[in-house]
Write an enzyme that holds these catalytic residues in place. Structure first.
Site, PDB file in Angstrom:
ATOM      1  N   GLY A 253       0.817  -1.219   0.000  1.00 11.43           N
ATOM      2  CA  GLY A 253       0.000   0.000   0.000  1.00 11.43           C
ATOM      3  C   GLY A 253       0.845   1.260   0.000  1.00 11.43           C
ATOM      4  N   GLU A 270      -6.714  -1.703   1.419  1.00 13.97           N
ATOM      5  CA  GLU A 270      -7.067  -2.639   2.503  1.00 13.97           C
ATOM      6  C   GLU A 270      -5.790  -3.371   2.864  1.00 13.97           C
ATOM      7  OE1 GLU A 270      -9.909  -2.841   3.954  1.00 13.97           O
ATOM      8  OE2 GLU A 270     -11.423  -2.105   2.564  1.00 13.97           O
ATOM      9  N   CYS A 304      -6.225 -11.015   7.573  1.00 13.01           N
ATOM     10  CA  CYS A 304      -5.862  -9.647   7.939  1.00 13.01           C
ATOM     11  C   CYS A 304      -6.444  -9.313   9.310  1.00 13.01           C
ATOM     12  CB  CYS A 304      -6.355  -8.666   6.885  1.00 13.01           C
ATOM     13  SG  CYS A 304      -8.087  -8.889   6.483  1.00 13.01           S
TER      14      CYS A 304
HETATM   15  P1  NAD Z   1       1.229  -8.679  -0.735  1.00 15.96           P
HETATM   16  O1  NAD Z   1       1.292  -7.263  -0.347  1.00 15.96           O
HETATM   17  O2  NAD Z   1       2.505  -9.423  -0.836  1.00 15.96           O
HETATM   18  O3  NAD Z   1       0.512  -8.834  -2.158  1.00 15.96           O
HETATM   19  C1  NAD Z   1      -0.827  -8.416  -2.365  1.00 15.96           C
HETATM   20  C2  NAD Z   1      -1.061  -8.145  -3.833  1.00 15.96           C
HETATM   21  O4  NAD Z   1      -0.375  -6.941  -4.194  1.00 15.96           O
HETATM   22  C3  NAD Z   1      -0.533  -9.224  -4.771  1.00 15.96           C
HETATM   23  O5  NAD Z   1      -1.443  -9.378  -5.835  1.00 15.96           O
HETATM   24  C4  NAD Z   1       0.772  -8.631  -5.281  1.00 15.96           C
HETATM   25  O6  NAD Z   1       1.171  -9.119  -6.531  1.00 15.96           O
HETATM   26  C5  NAD Z   1       0.415  -7.161  -5.350  1.00 15.96           C
HETATM   27  N1  NAD Z   1       1.527  -6.211  -5.247  1.00 15.96           N
HETATM   28  C6  NAD Z   1       2.572  -6.252  -4.397  1.00 15.96           C
HETATM   29  N2  NAD Z   1       3.336  -5.151  -4.549  1.00 15.96           N
HETATM   30  C7  NAD Z   1       2.762  -4.396  -5.519  1.00 15.96           C
HETATM   31  C8  NAD Z   1       3.081  -3.152  -6.130  1.00 15.96           C
HETATM   32  N3  NAD Z   1       4.147  -2.463  -5.773  1.00 15.96           N
HETATM   33  N4  NAD Z   1       2.258  -2.669  -7.090  1.00 15.96           N
HETATM   34  C9  NAD Z   1       1.152  -3.371  -7.460  1.00 15.96           C
HETATM   35  N5  NAD Z   1       0.808  -4.562  -6.920  1.00 15.96           N
HETATM   36  C10 NAD Z   1       1.609  -5.073  -5.960  1.00 15.96           C
HETATM   37  O7  NAD Z   1       0.245  -9.415   0.322  1.00 15.96           O
HETATM   38  P2  NAD Z   1      -0.043 -10.964   0.529  1.00 15.96           P
HETATM   39  O8  NAD Z   1       1.138 -11.618   1.170  1.00 15.96           O
HETATM   40  O9  NAD Z   1      -0.625 -11.572  -0.699  1.00 15.96           O
HETATM   41  O10 NAD Z   1      -1.249 -10.898   1.583  1.00 15.96           O
HETATM   42  C11 NAD Z   1      -1.069 -10.757   2.954  1.00 15.96           C
HETATM   43  C12 NAD Z   1      -1.217  -9.307   3.392  1.00 15.96           C
HETATM   44  O11 NAD Z   1      -2.454  -8.783   2.944  1.00 15.96           O
HETATM   45  C13 NAD Z   1      -1.256  -9.158   4.905  1.00 15.96           C
HETATM   46  O12 NAD Z   1      -0.520  -8.014   5.255  1.00 15.96           O
HETATM   47  C14 NAD Z   1      -2.723  -8.966   5.205  1.00 15.96           C
HETATM   48  O13 NAD Z   1      -2.999  -8.306   6.421  1.00 15.96           O
HETATM   49  C15 NAD Z   1      -3.160  -8.179   4.017  1.00 15.96           C
HETATM   50  N6  NAD Z   1      -4.605  -8.298   3.796  1.00 15.96           N
HETATM   51  C16 NAD Z   1      -5.391  -7.219   4.108  1.00 15.96           C
HETATM   52  C17 NAD Z   1      -6.767  -7.317   3.956  1.00 15.96           C
HETATM   53  C18 NAD Z   1      -7.661  -6.177   4.332  1.00 15.96           C
HETATM   54  O14 NAD Z   1      -8.809  -6.181   3.907  1.00 15.96           O
HETATM   55  N7  NAD Z   1      -7.200  -5.193   5.099  1.00 15.96           N
HETATM   56  C19 NAD Z   1      -7.344  -8.495   3.441  1.00 15.96           C
HETATM   57  C20 NAD Z   1      -6.508  -9.547   3.108  1.00 15.96           C
HETATM   58  C21 NAD Z   1      -5.141  -9.441   3.286  1.00 15.96           C
END
Ligand code: NAD
Length: 516
Positions: A253, A270, A304
């Site tokens: 994010g 999120e 999450c």
């Molecule tokens: P991650 O951040 O590694 O990846 C999430 C998504 O983002 C993937 O599709 C990835 O390819 C993409 N991504 C990563 N870096 C990016 C960038 N710079 N630009 C564009 N896209 C990018 O997360 P993860 O390991 O898949 O999931 C776990 C994390 O997600 C935990 O931190 C969890 O708390 C969070 N999460 C939050 C919610 C919520 O609603 N708040 C819900 C589910 C998971």
């Protein structure tokens, strides 16, 4: 000794069968799918091994997908909203018909136990029902005008192409929260799912494609991009994408938010959580223990909203911890397809490393492991990561406790006054979900008040995880501030216009200004 896990070959067969029934033929899609670029490997955390190669979307194909979605938007935005709801209704019907198939894929790719995998698909069905109703309720307001003979009103219009970037741990529900609502709102969607879950994504996209064909919706209402963050970055930087709804880590994010803002796009973030529960002296400990164990150890700590910090009143802390450790020691860990299992695998060996590092750090920061933390089934599946959920008693909220480690680690701390507990509760960078267990109504109300929990979700006598789709979902601070799913979260997917209509026959300026 009986085998305790399915083999990778058995999982491959089961995944193929589910995909076949949904209408995805993997090899054909490999040639004709989103574009022939690099190969992405679908893996299963059940054995830690590769299932199938899946072709990744090329940059050119990703651009074309956004162009298709933009073209489709020009038709879709003028389709009456209740008719748009018919597409969502059809999607919901197909999801119902394939609930078992989709749940199989969720278990195989994300490792969720059967009942949670079925629950994730149920969440998709529920949000479709919600969005069908929403398609007849996209209300604006009429506002009292200060001028006679004038009508002041607010109207809501579709926004454009919505880019959905999703995480591995809710591989399809998060897509559906965004997609069902966005489609009802008149937007079109381009989805970049987690690189760890391509199969369930292909299945969902196929069902939506079938639904669109069944109701005669434009072909480009939805497009799927398969790939890693580089593919996601194309959506982030593409000015044709009006809203980027990104779910994942706070690290992600932090990159996505400023980049979308730099082109004046909108983002809905999120991100990570570091959720806590306060347990007051009056709490019903039976209910509390059950709520805590589901929230902390369920989904192998990979929600999450997983409960990561327990703040227990010092008078009941020992009794609570004794019950918790007893419950943890009994948790059935292993094959998520086995109905008796409550804790499946972590997503990867890297997640196991991160968990072990965090527990070691907690110990170095004065923590004491009370139960769990061991590895299971390493002899049967050396590449998989089955772990015992762990409880660590901490003397203070140290550095590691203030971070989100995406694994089943529960840090236990104690408090004396509720004010102290709330201060401890809020003293982390994240702000997603929170709970208080108490039978004292005044305590519960204080926790829910402006002086209480600073999270987007605040619960009483129920754990931090397992939200219903009817409420808006999201969190504050480093969780990103976004709201998705129910309530009026739909407004993020539309743009509003304020309309002033003068039917008086005279020109009257606001604020009594005289001119000409
Ligand atoms: P991650 O951040 O590694 O990846 C999430 C998504 O983002 C993937 O599709 C990835 O390819 C993409 N991504 C990563 N870096 C990016 C960038 N710079 N630009 C564009 N896209 C990018 O997360 P993860 O390991 O898949 O999931 C776990 C994390 O997600 C935990 O931190 C969890 O708390 C969070 N999460 C939050 C919610 C919520 O609603 N708040 C819900 C589910 C998971």
């Amino acid at each position: 000794m009986p085998r305790t896990l399915p083999t990778t070959e058995e999982l491959r067969t089961r995944a193929r069968a589910a995909l076949d029934r949904v209408g995805v033929t993997l090899d054909e899609d490999a040639g004709a799918g989103p574009g022939a670029g690099d190969v992405q490997h679908a893996r299963t955390p059940l054995t830690g091994e590769v299932l199938f190669p899946v072709p990744a979307t090329t940059p050119a194909a990703a651009d074309e997908a956004v162009a298709d979605a933009r073209r489709a938007f020009l038709t879709w935005r003028s389709t009456p909203a209740p008719r748009r709801g018919e597409l969502v209704r059809r999607l919901g019907e197909l999801l119902r018909a394939h609930q078992g198939d989709l749940a199989d894929l969720v278990t195989i790719e994300a490792g969720k136990i059967r009942s949670e995998a079925l629950g994730e698909v149920q969440e998709m069905i529920d949000i479709c029902d919600f969005a069908v109703g929403l398609s007849r309720q996209l209300y604006g307001r009429t506002i009292a005008s200060e001028r006679p003979g004038h009508r002041l009103a607010e109207t809501w219009h579709p926004l454009g192409v919505v880019g959905v970037i999703s995480a591995f741990n809710f591989p399809c529900a998060v897509w559906s929260w965004n997609t069902a609502v966005a489609l009802a709102c008149g937007d079109t969607v381009v989805w970049k799912p987690s690189e760890l879950t391509p199969l369930i994504s292909l299945a969902c996209a196929r069902l939506l494609e079938r639904a669109a064909a069944d109701v005669g919706a434009p072909d480009g209402v939805h497009r799927l991009l398969i790939g890693d963050r580089a593919v996601g970055e194309r959506l982030v930087d593409d000015f044709r994408v009006a809203l980027v709804s990104a779910t994942g880590s706070t690290r992600m994010g932090r990159e996505v938010g400023p980049r979308v803002a730099a082109r004046f796009g909108r983002s809905l973030l999120e991100l990570g959580g570091n959720n806590a529960a306060i347990v007051a002296p009056s709490a019903d400990l039976d209910l509390t223990v059950r709520g805590i164990v589901f929230a902390a150890a369920g989904t192998a700590g990979q929600r999450c909203t997983t409960l990561r910090r327990l703040i227990a009143h010092r008078d009941i802390a020992d009794a609570l911890v004794a019950r918790l450790t007893a419950a943890y020691a009994q948790l059935p860990i292993g094959d998520p397809f086995d109905e008796a299992t409550l804790v499946g695998p972590l997503i990867s060996a890297a997640a196991l490393d991160r968990m072990q590092e965090a527990v070691a750090r907690a110990q170095a920061e004065g923590g004491k492991v009370l139960v769990g933390g061991g590895r299971r089934l390493a002899d049967v599946a050396p590449d998989a990561a089955y772990v015992e959920p762990v409880v660590v008693r901490m003397g203070a909220q140290t550095g590691v406790v203030r971070e989100e480690t995406f694994a089943p680690i529960l840090y236990v701390m104690t408090y004396e006054t509720l004010e102290e507990a709330i201060a401890l509760h809020n003293d982390v960078p994240q702000g997603l979900s929170s709970s208080i267990f108490t039978r004292d109504q005044a305590e519960a109300e204080l926790f829910l008040s402006a002086e209480g929990s600073d999270c987007g979700i605040a619960n009483v006598n129920i754990g931090t995880s397992g939200a219903e789709i009817g409420g808006a979902f999201g969190g504050e601070k480093e969780t990103g501030g976004g709201r998705e799913s129910g309530s009026d979260a739909w407004r993020a997917y539309m743009r509003s216009a304020t309309n002033t209509v003068n039917y008086s026959g005279r020109l009257a300026l606001a604020q009594n200004i005289s001119f000409l």
